[in-house]
Design an enzyme around this catalytic site. Sequence first.
Site, PDB file in Angstrom:
ATOM      1  N   TYR A  41     -42.010  19.423   8.165  1.00 32.01           N
ATOM      2  CA  TYR A  41     -42.770  20.654   8.426  1.00 32.01           C
ATOM      3  C   TYR A  41     -44.275  20.405   8.426  1.00 32.01           C
ATOM      4  O   TYR A  41     -45.011  20.946   7.610  1.00 32.01           O
ATOM      5  CB  TYR A  41     -42.408  21.735   7.388  1.00 32.01           C
ATOM      6  CG  TYR A  41     -41.012  22.257   7.603  1.00 32.01           C
ATOM      7  CD1 TYR A  41     -40.772  23.199   8.593  1.00 32.01           C
ATOM      8  CD2 TYR A  41     -39.933  21.773   6.873  1.00 32.01           C
ATOM      9  CE1 TYR A  41     -39.487  23.660   8.829  1.00 32.01           C
ATOM     10  CE2 TYR A  41     -38.650  22.220   7.110  1.00 32.01           C
ATOM     11  CZ  TYR A  41     -38.440  23.170   8.089  1.00 32.01           C
ATOM     12  OH  TYR A  41     -37.172  23.610   8.330  1.00 32.01           O
ATOM     13  N   TYR A 169     -30.918  29.769   3.193  1.00 34.28           N
ATOM     14  CA  TYR A 169     -31.342  28.540   3.880  1.00 34.28           C
ATOM     15  C   TYR A 169     -30.139  27.599   3.922  1.00 34.28           C
ATOM     16  O   TYR A 169     -29.480  27.385   2.903  1.00 34.28           O
ATOM     17  CB  TYR A 169     -32.511  27.863   3.138  1.00 34.28           C
ATOM     18  CG  TYR A 169     -32.903  26.558   3.810  1.00 34.28           C
ATOM     19  CD1 TYR A 169     -33.745  26.549   4.918  1.00 34.28           C
ATOM     20  CD2 TYR A 169     -32.363  25.343   3.383  1.00 34.28           C
ATOM     21  CE1 TYR A 169     -34.053  25.372   5.571  1.00 34.28           C
ATOM     22  CE2 TYR A 169     -32.673  24.153   4.037  1.00 34.28           C
ATOM     23  CZ  TYR A 169     -33.514  24.179   5.127  1.00 34.28           C
ATOM     24  OH  TYR A 169     -33.813  23.000   5.777  1.00 34.28           O
ATOM     25  N   ASP A 274     -22.331  27.425   0.365  1.00 33.61           N
ATOM     26  CA  ASP A 274     -23.245  26.289   0.505  1.00 33.61           C
ATOM     27  C   ASP A 274     -23.809  25.989  -0.882  1.00 33.61           C
ATOM     28  O   ASP A 274     -24.733  26.660  -1.338  1.00 33.61           O
ATOM     29  CB  ASP A 274     -24.353  26.658   1.502  1.00 33.61           C
ATOM     30  CG  ASP A 274     -25.390  25.560   1.662  1.00 33.61           C
ATOM     31  OD1 ASP A 274     -25.377  24.606   0.863  1.00 33.61           O
ATOM     32  OD2 ASP A 274     -26.229  25.669   2.574  1.00 33.61           O
ATOM     33  N   LYS A 303     -27.244  16.821  -1.544  1.00 37.91           N
ATOM     34  CA  LYS A 303     -28.362  16.607  -2.469  1.00 37.91           C
ATOM     35  C   LYS A 303     -27.989  15.772  -3.714  1.00 37.91           C
ATOM     36  O   LYS A 303     -28.008  14.558  -3.651  1.00 37.91           O
ATOM     37  CB  LYS A 303     -28.962  17.948  -2.877  1.00 37.91           C
ATOM     38  CG  LYS A 303     -29.795  18.589  -1.744  1.00 37.91           C
ATOM     39  CD  LYS A 303     -30.620  19.725  -2.290  1.00 37.91           C
ATOM     40  CE  LYS A 303     -31.397  20.454  -1.207  1.00 37.91           C
ATOM     41  NZ  LYS A 303     -32.590  19.752  -0.780  1.00 37.91           N
TER      42      LYS A 303
HETATM   43  N1  PMP Z   1     -28.238  23.949   2.367  1.00 36.27           N
HETATM   44  C1  PMP Z   1     -29.048  24.208   1.322  1.00 36.27           C
HETATM   45  C2  PMP Z   1     -28.692  25.322   0.383  1.00 36.27           C
HETATM   46  C3  PMP Z   1     -30.194  23.442   1.115  1.00 36.27           C
HETATM   47  O1  PMP Z   1     -31.004  23.723   0.086  1.00 36.27           O
HETATM   48  C4  PMP Z   1     -30.480  22.382   2.008  1.00 36.27           C
HETATM   49  C5  PMP Z   1     -31.713  21.505   1.838  1.00 36.27           C
HETATM   50  N2  PMP Z   1     -32.782  22.062   1.193  1.00 36.27           N
HETATM   51  C6  PMP Z   1     -29.609  22.150   3.082  1.00 36.27           C
HETATM   52  C7  PMP Z   1     -28.500  22.959   3.220  1.00 36.27           C
HETATM   53  C8  PMP Z   1     -29.870  21.057   4.066  1.00 36.27           C
HETATM   54  O2  PMP Z   1     -29.694  19.817   3.495  1.00 36.27           O
HETATM   55  P1  PMP Z   1     -30.390  18.530   4.144  1.00 36.27           P
HETATM   56  O3  PMP Z   1     -31.855  18.737   4.007  1.00 36.27           O
HETATM   57  O4  PMP Z   1     -29.854  17.400   3.316  1.00 36.27           O
HETATM   58  O5  PMP Z   1     -29.947  18.451   5.556  1.00 36.27           O
END
Ligand code: PMP
Length: 454
Positions: A41, A169, A274, A303
């Site tokens: 970003y 997100y 998620d 993560k």
């Molecule tokens: N889902 C959530 C809830 C996240 O917080 C993130 C990353 N911040 C992602 C998906 C995307 O993961 P990545 O950046 O490893 O592609």
Amino acid sequence: MSAPLAALPRPAAPEESASGALAPRDLTPEEFDRRHLWHPYDSPRAPAPVHRIARAEGIMLHLADGGRMIDAMSSWWCAIHGHAHPAIRQAMHAQIERMPHVMFGGLTHDPAIELGRALVALLPPGLDRIFYSDSGSVAVEVALKMALQAQLARGERRRTGFATIRGGYHGDTWKAMSLCDPVTGMHGHFGSAIRVEHFLPAPPVDFHEVWPPDPAHNGLAEIEALFSRKAHEIAGFILEPVVQGAGGMRFYHPAYLRGLRDLCDRYGILLIFDEIATGFGRTGRMFAMDHVQVTPDILCLGKALTGGHITFAATIATGAVAESIASAAPGIFMHGPTFMGNPLACAAACASLALLGQGDWRKDVARIEAQLAEELAPARKIAGVADLRVLGAIGVIEMDHPVDTAKVHAAAPRIGVYLRPFGRLLYTMPPYVTGAKDLSRITSAMLALLGEGI
Ligand code: PMP
């Protein structure tokens, strides 16, 4: 072994291009980074400053110029055991010697199987069909494709859309992006390339509030209103359970998930959690969904799966979803990344899960939660602070104006704490191994920054 880059022959005198600019190889590392590397970003013309890190160990980031800073972000919420943890490093070393990678098509290996066993043992019964991938966003894409394929296989040809809540997100890939909050996810910038999905208001009841049973007051009425009109177009409902992370760091009441589960069941919609940000202890439970014992049809992990040592993710479906996909042509799941099931990442994940299995994270996260709540409390009285909230190892100060992120960034080496605010939020998600004294350094740094006016 190949020669280290620094040992490669360099021209006697700096080469200049026709425009007079130095050739890339004559730039200092910082200049090279600035001119040639994209950062997340950021502007490709005038990139924001970056700190150059030479080494990361435990909770510390060691700067190339000799300084050091506590990683108060766990490197975007991943490094739960700290950086370069000896047990994870050792597992990765051993795996590198044996087999850093082989394809997963037609082949399998012990690290993938061992990790699968560990995940199945950890997850609620029924969630046991595991698809490995490279990153969180890809895990979300996989989940959405699973939901879609399962619905199509069940004969639900019109169920091609998705529903979600505002403030969410789910990643930066195409479909994931269309399910991020329309404002913070900047849908407008991408014009008609982003498909319009079904957005509901963010859950209205906060984590610590009393749950009002009346659907008109707890957000469930809106879900039912949408489903009763549009369920025939909706394949799945995706959301982050309990904590909405990069969309605004909001903590909502877990009972919302139970109501949502019931409604999804009634209307034939697949529920996708998620847990990429919340999984592996961050909210005080192993998974955020454990705050209510609600099981989704599909779960995304990423993560902290590898303790933040290497990129990896998993999408886990129930047997019912898997069987639906298998039941109709083409009978196979249409996804298969090159680095699927990477053995090195699986070995790191196994070692991270073994560390979690020792159980210290529970008292560490509880201790961090109590200390964050106590030490950040004075923020409430500081001008410009709109809210303070703490859950598990997450401490969030919400301002009534956008945080001066450049100022916070520049201050990091001086205050010895690396924080990366966004929007109106100054927050920390420290590694669980952060001791009391170091956590106090993080909280004092946050308060000091507020005092300096950010
Ligand atoms: N889902 C959530 C809830 C996240 O917080 C993130 C990353 N911040 C992602 C998906 C995307 O993961 P990545 O950046 O490893 O592609």
